[in-house]
Enzyme design. Structure first.
Site, PDB file in Angstrom:
ATOM      1  N   CYS A   1       0.879  -1.314  -0.212  1.00  0.00           N
ATOM      2  CA  CYS A   1      -0.033  -0.119  -0.141  1.00  0.00           C
ATOM      3  C   CYS A   1       0.959   1.218  -0.008  1.00  0.00           C
ATOM      4  CB  CYS A   1      -0.996  -0.145   1.185  1.00  0.00           C
ATOM      5  SG  CYS A   1      -1.894   1.605   1.561  1.00  0.00           S
TER       6      CYS A   1
ATOM      7  N   HIS B   1       7.997  10.721  -4.266  1.00  0.00           N
ATOM      8  CA  HIS B   1       8.461   9.612  -3.659  1.00  0.00           C
ATOM      9  C   HIS B   1       7.168   8.530  -4.030  1.00  0.00           C
ATOM     10  CE1 HIS B   1      10.316   6.467  -1.270  1.00  0.00           C
ATOM     11  NE2 HIS B   1       9.151   6.221  -0.577  1.00  0.00           N
TER      12      HIS B   1
END
Length: 162
Positions: free
Chosen positions: A88, A96
């Site tokens: 997740c 990022h």
């Protein structure tokens, strides 16, 4: 699989899962965002139990980037009929998010093209925690359950080709 809401074909018939004798599945699950990945993992394990499959191996890796390595190692053992990558990634304020999502997506695609074992992509990529919760047993069902269904179907598909 897009959502668990898509359970019928155009005639309204409920989809059923094929049976795969002696099915073995490896699951590599990221520790990062464990509230979500743990719920996805439980959804997958519950479906396998419901379908009568017991030979499921779970391995943990630190984060989503490490999923590709973990899945590759599991696939290379030759022990599994399918491998599931569970992770997740929740969008933050930096790029990022994009790098991690690209890494996991391209890694899974590469493994599917180069390994003899189907690699199932169960990595949530959401804008916020609520979207992840909704897909990990909340309002939009459990994507881990759907990944387990895909693993069964793809293992069956692979066996029909042998």
């Amino acid at each position: 699989m897009s959502t668990q809401l898509n359970k019928t074909d155009n005639t309204g018939t409920l989809h059923t899962l094929p049976h795969v004798d002696g099915l073995t599945v490896g699951i590599v699950c990221a520790e990062w965002n464990d509230q979500i990945t743990g719920a996805l993992l439980q959804g997958a394990l519950d479906l396998f139990e419901q379908e009568g499959y017991e030979d499921i191996t779970v391995a943990r890796v630190p984060g989503t980037v490490e999923l590709t390595y973990g899945a590759a190692q599991m696939a290379r053992t030759g022990r599994y009929d399918a491998v599931i990558m569970i992770g997740c990634v929740i969008r933050g304020g930096t790029p990022h998010f994009d790098y991690v999502c690209d890494n996991a997506t391209q890694g899974c695609a590469y493994l599917n093209a180069t390994q003899d074992v189907p690699i199932i992509f169960c990595v949530l990529t959401t804008d916020d925690l609520q979207q992840a919760l909704d897909r990990a047993g909340g309002a939009l069902c459990n994507k881990g359950t759907e990944a387990a269904e895909a693993a069964i179907k793809m293992a069956h598909f692979a066996r029909t080709l042998r």
